[in-house]
Scaffold this motif. Structure first.
Motif, mmCIF file in Angstrom:
data_model
loop_
_atom_site.group_PDB
_atom_site.id
_atom_site.type_symbol
_atom_site.label_atom_id
_atom_site.label_comp_id
_atom_site.label_asym_id
_atom_site.label_seq_id
_atom_site.Cartn_x
_atom_site.Cartn_y
_atom_site.Cartn_z
ATOM 1 N N LEU A 11 -3.432 8.032 6.884
ATOM 2 C CA LEU A 11 -4.319 8.184 8.039
ATOM 3 C C LEU A 11 -3.838 9.235 9.027
ATOM 4 O O LEU A 11 -4.549 9.553 9.990
ATOM 5 C CB LEU A 11 -4.468 6.842 8.759
ATOM 6 C CG LEU A 11 -5.133 5.721 7.960
ATOM 7 C CD1 LEU A 11 -5.236 4.452 8.810
ATOM 8 C CD2 LEU A 11 -6.510 6.132 7.477
ATOM 9 N N GLY A 12 -2.619 9.728 8.808
ATOM 10 C CA GLY A 12 -2.099 10.763 9.702
ATOM 11 C C GLY A 12 -1.789 10.251 11.094
ATOM 12 O O GLY A 12 -2.024 10.959 12.089
ATOM 13 N N VAL A 13 -1.260 9.031 11.189
ATOM 14 C CA VAL A 13 -0.923 8.449 12.485
ATOM 15 C C VAL A 13 0.547 8.062 12.496
ATOM 16 O O VAL A 13 1.184 7.919 11.447
ATOM 17 C CB VAL A 13 -1.790 7.202 12.785
ATOM 18 C CG1 VAL A 13 -3.254 7.576 12.898
ATOM 19 C CG2 VAL A 13 -1.580 6.124 11.726
ATOM 20 N N ALA A 14 1.068 7.878 13.705
ATOM 21 C CA ALA A 14 2.465 7.467 13.852
ATOM 22 C C ALA A 14 2.605 5.980 13.559
ATOM 23 O O ALA A 14 1.641 5.208 13.620
ATOM 24 C CB ALA A 14 2.953 7.776 15.268
ATOM 25 N N GLU A 50 -8.574 5.658 -0.816
ATOM 26 C CA GLU A 50 -7.227 5.514 -0.265
ATOM 27 C C GLU A 50 -7.277 5.315 1.247
ATOM 28 O O GLU A 50 -6.559 4.473 1.809
ATOM 29 C CB GLU A 50 -6.417 6.769 -0.612
ATOM 30 C CG GLU A 50 -4.959 6.711 -0.225
ATOM 31 C CD GLU A 50 -4.250 8.005 -0.593
ATOM 32 O OE1 GLU A 50 -3.163 7.936 -1.166
ATOM 33 O OE2 GLU A 50 -4.793 9.092 -0.278
ATOM 34 N N ILE A 51 -8.152 6.047 1.909
ATOM 35 C CA ILE A 51 -8.305 5.932 3.362
ATOM 36 C C ILE A 51 -8.796 4.531 3.729
ATOM 37 O O ILE A 51 -8.320 3.923 4.695
ATOM 38 C CB ILE A 51 -9.287 7.011 3.873
ATOM 39 C CG1 ILE A 51 -8.657 8.399 3.727
ATOM 40 C CG2 ILE A 51 -9.671 6.761 5.329
ATOM 41 C CD1 ILE A 51 -9.663 9.534 3.837
ATOM 42 N N ASN A 52 -9.748 4.025 2.964
ATOM 43 C CA ASN A 52 -10.259 2.674 3.217
ATOM 44 C C ASN A 52 -9.179 1.613 3.042
ATOM 45 O O ASN A 52 -9.091 0.659 3.819
ATOM 46 C CB ASN A 52 -11.442 2.380 2.282
ATOM 47 C CG ASN A 52 -12.777 2.831 2.866
ATOM 48 O OD1 ASN A 52 -13.286 2.240 3.793
ATOM 49 N ND2 ASN A 52 -13.298 3.909 2.308
ATOM 50 N N GLU A 53 -8.363 1.771 1.989
ATOM 51 C CA GLU A 53 -7.292 0.805 1.750
ATOM 52 C C GLU A 53 -6.290 0.827 2.903
ATOM 53 O O GLU A 53 -5.835 -0.228 3.371
ATOM 54 C CB GLU A 53 -6.586 1.119 0.434
ATOM 55 C CG GLU A 53 -7.431 0.814 -0.794
ATOM 56 C CD GLU A 53 -6.781 1.287 -2.083
ATOM 57 O OE1 GLU A 53 -5.782 2.029 -2.010
ATOM 58 O OE2 GLU A 53 -7.266 0.902 -3.161
ATOM 59 N N ALA A 54 -5.950 2.012 3.359
ATOM 60 C CA ALA A 54 -4.998 2.140 4.462
ATOM 61 C C ALA A 54 -5.543 1.503 5.731
ATOM 62 O O ALA A 54 -4.845 0.769 6.441
ATOM 63 C CB ALA A 54 -4.672 3.617 4.694
ATOM 64 N N GLY A 187 -4.706 5.580 -4.748
ATOM 65 C CA GLY A 187 -3.604 6.529 -4.828
ATOM 66 C C GLY A 187 -2.362 5.900 -5.405
ATOM 67 O O GLY A 187 -1.274 6.447 -5.230
ATOM 68 N N PHE A 188 -2.490 4.743 -6.096
ATOM 69 C CA PHE A 188 -1.323 4.020 -6.560
ATOM 70 C C PHE A 188 -1.310 3.896 -8.075
ATOM 71 O O PHE A 188 -2.321 4.076 -8.744
ATOM 72 C CB PHE A 188 -1.285 2.605 -5.973
ATOM 73 C CG PHE A 188 -1.397 2.584 -4.484
ATOM 74 C CD1 PHE A 188 -0.344 3.010 -3.697
ATOM 75 C CD2 PHE A 188 -2.559 2.147 -3.867
ATOM 76 C CE1 PHE A 188 -0.449 2.991 -2.326
ATOM 77 C CE2 PHE A 188 -2.662 2.127 -2.501
ATOM 78 C CZ PHE A 188 -1.609 2.550 -1.720
#
Length: 357
Positions: A11-14, A50-54, A187-188
């Motif tokens: 997600l590109g977050v900290a 992958e974005i949805n899973e995250a 992505g796994f």
């Protein structure tokens, strides 16, 4: 196994990102990689998944907490994107760590920390539970009760290797002896038991005719359950190494059938004894049977009332060095019909003692 992508990187977050920041990042990326915007781009579809899973994990407080715990133990790549760290022990108490609600991640964590079979290892043995109804007197006095269960056991013909007599055993060509194969998911890469060798890592040239190569058979297993004296309703008895194939424990939950004479209150026993009207009015001596089939003479005093209890000390249930008492509850029984002569006798008695009728 390919290293799963770090969800914070996806997600590109900290790592310290707030819930709002996670949602904003998800909306932006989901809009960018949505399949409707990328109809002929399979990579975009995988990225969208992958974005949805995250987002599903990081937007849920409980799932995120579990994810962060596993992440600290090297279940994912480092912040720079490296693979899983090696030589790191599983977290203490990880056997009780519930990862079932993390979807595909649960399978990945299981393979990392050895909770499922892989690389020639069998899965950890699990407890088997069953229920058993026992007679009241066995529950009170103790004893052995047989139980028969349908259970998986090691095949007696092949000893569990799945091979027929004289057959050669070679490395499984599908999993190359690992016992597991990898399947892509988002992505796994997720490990599953190999369908060819059934997780063994080897295959025989000819399968065992008894078990058809599985290495195990279904049998009716007879087990004696030792019932301790004074066991209570709902108690659970653990039989070590009596589970399938002698691995894992068998847990037996006890239910107690009612007795036609006794009922239980703690360690005390209560039995109902019928007496007739003459015995209740004039008194009597009666014999009552104890739990262990002994006979005790009990004196019924004159004027005994219906439901009156009489205590017989130290004839109750014995447990942990303590023993309860036995109580006899008198139930006065009356004749259902009287002859004309008997009715006159009762009327005469009632008039003499002042009973209204």
């Amino acid at each position: 196994m390919a290293a799963p992508r770090d969800y914070y990187q996806v997600l590109g977050v900290a790592e310290a990102a707030t819930t709002d920041e996670i949602k904003k990042a998800f909306r932006r990326l989901a809009k960018q990689y949505h399949p409707d915007r990328n109809p002929n781009n399979p990579q975009a579809a995988e990225r969208f998944k992958e974005i949805n899973e995250a987002h599903d994990v990081l937007s849920d407080a409980d799932k995120r907490k579990k994810y962060d715990q596993m992440r600290r133990y090297g279940a994912f790549g480092s912040p720079e994107g490296g693979g899983p760290r090696r030589g790191r022990a599983a977290p203490q108490g990880s056997g009780d760590f519930d990862i079932s609600d993390l979807g595909g991640l649960g399978d990945i964590f299981s393979s990392i920390f050895g909770r499922r079979g892989g690389a020639g290892r069998e899965a950890e043995p699990e407890d088997t539970e069953t229920e058993l109804t026992i007679p009241f007197r066995v529950a009170a006095l103790g004893g052995a009760v047989p139980i028969t269960l349908a259970m998986t056991e090691v095949c007696p013909t092949c000893g569990g290797n799945g091979a027929a007599k004289g057959a050669t055993i070679s490395t499984c060509p599908e999993c190359k002896g690992r016992g597991t194969v990898s399947f892509g998911q988002g992505g796994f890469a997720v490990n599953r038991p190999c369908p060819v060798c059934r997780g063994k890592g080897t295959v025989p040239s000819q399968r065992c005719p008894t078990c058809q190569g599985s290495g195990e058979v279904r049998v009716e297993k007879r087990i004696n359950v030792d019932i301790p004296a004074g066991v209570e309703e709902g108690a659970r008895i653990r039989l070590r190494n009596q589970g399938p194939k002698g691995r894992g424990d068998l847990i037996v939950q006890i239910h107690i059938a009612p007795d036609r004479f006794f009922r239980r209150e703690g360690l005390d026993l209560i039995g109902v004894v019928p007496i007739n009207l003459a015995q209740a009015l004039l008194g009597s001596r009666i014999k009552v049977k104890t739990l262990d089939d002994k006979r005790v003479v009990l004196r019924i005093p004159p004027g005994t009332q219906h439901g009156q209890k009489f205590r017989i000390p130290a004839h109750g249930i014995e447990k942990n060095g303590r023993r309860g008492d036995m109580y006899v509850e008198a139930h006065v029984t009356l004749p259902e019909k009287l002859s004309a002569e008997e009715q006159e006798a009762v009327k005469s008695f009632a008039e003499k003692v002042g009973l209204k009728y």
